[in-house]
Design a protein around this motif. Sequence first.
Motif, mmCIF file in Angstrom:
data_model
loop_
_atom_site.group_PDB
_atom_site.id
_atom_site.type_symbol
_atom_site.label_atom_id
_atom_site.label_comp_id
_atom_site.label_asym_id
_atom_site.label_seq_id
_atom_site.Cartn_x
_atom_site.Cartn_y
_atom_site.Cartn_z
ATOM 1 N N GLU A 1 -15.835 29.719 -39.228
ATOM 2 C CA GLU A 1 -15.371 28.767 -38.055
ATOM 3 C C GLU A 1 -15.000 29.546 -37.023
ATOM 4 O OE1 GLU A 1 -15.267 25.405 -38.299
ATOM 5 O OE2 GLU A 1 -16.267 25.757 -40.190
ATOM 6 N N GLU A 2 -14.535 30.720 -36.936
ATOM 7 C CA GLU A 2 -14.181 31.205 -35.876
ATOM 8 C C GLU A 2 -15.196 31.851 -34.949
ATOM 9 O OE1 GLU A 2 -9.869 33.429 -37.438
ATOM 10 O OE2 GLU A 2 -11.777 34.653 -37.646
ATOM 11 N N LEU A 3 -16.324 32.229 -35.853
ATOM 12 C CA LEU A 3 -17.551 32.613 -34.843
ATOM 13 C C LEU A 3 -18.268 31.279 -34.352
ATOM 14 C CD1 LEU A 3 -19.417 34.792 -37.409
ATOM 15 C CD2 LEU A 3 -18.568 35.484 -35.361
ATOM 16 N N LYS A 4 -18.120 30.380 -35.034
ATOM 17 C CA LYS A 4 -18.608 28.631 -34.346
ATOM 18 C C LYS A 4 -17.818 28.758 -33.010
ATOM 19 C CE LYS A 4 -20.023 26.189 -38.128
ATOM 20 N NZ LYS A 4 -19.559 25.005 -39.173
ATOM 21 N N GLU A 5 -16.504 28.908 -33.083
ATOM 22 C CA GLU A 5 -15.689 28.639 -31.742
ATOM 23 C C GLU A 5 -16.068 29.555 -30.860
ATOM 24 O OE1 GLU A 5 -11.576 28.659 -32.711
ATOM 25 O OE2 GLU A 5 -11.708 26.506 -33.195
ATOM 26 N N VAL B 1 -21.778 31.228 -52.293
ATOM 27 C CA VAL B 1 -22.023 32.747 -51.506
ATOM 28 C C VAL B 1 -23.398 32.765 -50.654
ATOM 29 C CG1 VAL B 1 -22.038 35.133 -51.795
ATOM 30 C CG2 VAL B 1 -20.475 33.879 -53.186
ATOM 31 N N GLY B 2 -24.222 32.305 -51.199
ATOM 32 C CA GLY B 2 -25.386 32.175 -50.432
ATOM 33 C C GLY B 2 -25.424 31.387 -49.393
ATOM 34 N N LEU B 3 -24.929 30.095 -49.395
ATOM 35 C CA LEU B 3 -24.950 29.265 -48.423
ATOM 36 C C LEU B 3 -24.205 29.818 -46.992
ATOM 37 C CD1 LEU B 3 -25.809 26.194 -48.170
ATOM 38 C CD2 LEU B 3 -23.512 25.493 -48.422
ATOM 39 N N LEU C 1 -23.687 32.322 -41.931
ATOM 40 C CA LEU C 1 -22.886 33.456 -41.129
ATOM 41 C C LEU C 1 -23.958 34.301 -40.336
ATOM 42 C CD1 LEU C 1 -20.194 34.957 -43.272
ATOM 43 C CD2 LEU C 1 -19.794 33.751 -41.045
ATOM 44 N N ASN C 2 -24.938 34.487 -40.944
ATOM 45 C CA ASN C 2 -26.075 35.161 -40.381
ATOM 46 C C ASN C 2 -26.748 34.437 -39.151
ATOM 47 O OD1 ASN C 2 -25.984 37.219 -41.999
ATOM 48 N ND2 ASN C 2 -27.543 36.857 -43.485
ATOM 49 N N ARG C 3 -26.832 33.038 -39.301
ATOM 50 C CA ARG C 3 -27.453 32.379 -38.484
ATOM 51 C C ARG C 3 -26.653 32.149 -37.121
ATOM 52 N NH1 ARG C 3 -26.766 27.059 -37.370
ATOM 53 N NH2 ARG C 3 -25.772 26.780 -39.419
ATOM 54 N N ILE C 4 -25.230 32.138 -37.331
ATOM 55 C CA ILE C 4 -24.364 31.952 -36.186
ATOM 56 C C ILE C 4 -24.394 33.395 -35.633
ATOM 57 C CG2 ILE C 4 -22.152 31.461 -35.765
ATOM 58 C CD1 ILE C 4 -21.680 29.740 -37.989
ATOM 59 N N GLU C 5 -24.357 34.416 -36.368
ATOM 60 C CA GLU C 5 -24.371 35.663 -35.780
ATOM 61 C C GLU C 5 -25.403 36.037 -34.773
ATOM 62 O OE1 GLU C 5 -23.557 38.472 -38.964
ATOM 63 O OE2 GLU C 5 -21.496 38.082 -38.955
ATOM 64 N N LYS C 6 -26.659 35.359 -35.425
ATOM 65 C CA LYS C 6 -28.119 35.721 -34.507
ATOM 66 C C LYS C 6 -27.933 34.968 -33.199
ATOM 67 C CE LYS C 6 -31.482 36.811 -38.079
ATOM 68 N NZ LYS C 6 -32.208 36.070 -39.145
ATOM 69 N N GLU C 7 -27.372 33.558 -33.398
ATOM 70 C CA GLU C 7 -26.899 32.708 -32.368
ATOM 71 C C GLU C 7 -26.205 33.463 -31.101
ATOM 72 O OE1 GLU C 7 -26.572 28.190 -31.886
ATOM 73 O OE2 GLU C 7 -27.131 28.649 -33.825
ATOM 74 N N ILE C 8 -25.296 34.039 -31.590
ATOM 75 C CA ILE C 8 -24.293 34.498 -30.629
ATOM 76 C C ILE C 8 -24.709 35.736 -29.946
ATOM 77 C CG2 ILE C 8 -22.122 35.892 -30.648
ATOM 78 C CD1 ILE C 8 -20.942 34.061 -32.816
ATOM 79 N N SER C 9 -25.832 36.664 -30.499
ATOM 80 C CA SER C 9 -26.311 37.496 -29.922
ATOM 81 C C SER C 9 -27.290 37.336 -28.883
ATOM 82 C CB SER C 9 -26.772 38.771 -30.923
ATOM 83 O OG SER C 9 -27.750 37.958 -31.677
#
Lengths: 230, 59
Positions: free
Chosen positions: A215-219, B30-32, B37-45
Amino acid sequence: MNRTKIARLVLVLGGMLTTAAFLMTFFWANPSLLPDGRVDFSQKIFYFHVPVAEASFLVFFFTALYGVKFLLTKDRRYDMRAKIATEVTLFFVLLTMATGILWTKVAWGVWWQWEPRLTTYFIMTLLVIAYFVLRNSVEDEEKRAVYAAAFGILAFIDAPISFFITRWAESIHPVVLAGGKSSGLEAPMLITFIIAQIGMLMLGYAFYEMRLHEEELKERLEALKVKVGG
Amino acid sequence: MQDVYSAVLPQAPYVIGAYGLIWVALLGYVGLVFSRLNRIEKEISVVEAAVKRREKSES
């Protein structure tokens, strides 16, 4: 070490403990015997059903705690934490219900029985689901957070009632953690149960922290998108 | 031994079902979460790189 790294470490440790408890359940813990001396194989469900249920009660406590914190401070971070705690509670509640129903079918010969523990836990399940129905039905962010916090606090009242009901009212559900020298369990059974319980609580903590990190990353992503757009 | 089998076998599907459900749910959750998390991290980068490019071109 930051919170996310600790959560990942706890996840691995929790996974190792639950795996160990799973193996101990079938290869070490003595089989339980029925009054007529036959093996009660369905009792093996107890080693994970109870830890999952205890985890649901404990994580639900954080819904109420963060609800109180939100109402006192109006800090949106507490609303998010309460929401995530309820999500993790829902996960454990559904697992408790599913494993409980399977055990009930074997032990009592029926899928469901309207007895005090099952009924109060079923009410808790409905309350946890209702929490999300409430959240999704209020559009205004501030009102949603206030209503959800108040509802979460009230809903949590059912958790201790459900936990202690087998001690207060006549119930056919076994009284777990009844006290005494070893809670009525032989050492291998008790140790297996404790390891499963600790492992499950560690997984609960790790799930909560992982979801919070998400959620923090989403924000952060939303803030960056605004920056790019602006 | 016959007694043990006659007691265990009828109950086994429920016990296997309960443990199967628990493991599938735990691993699935856990897998979900990790895949999201991986998708959001990639998007953030990707977005961070875009922000940097934008700042460079403006300066």
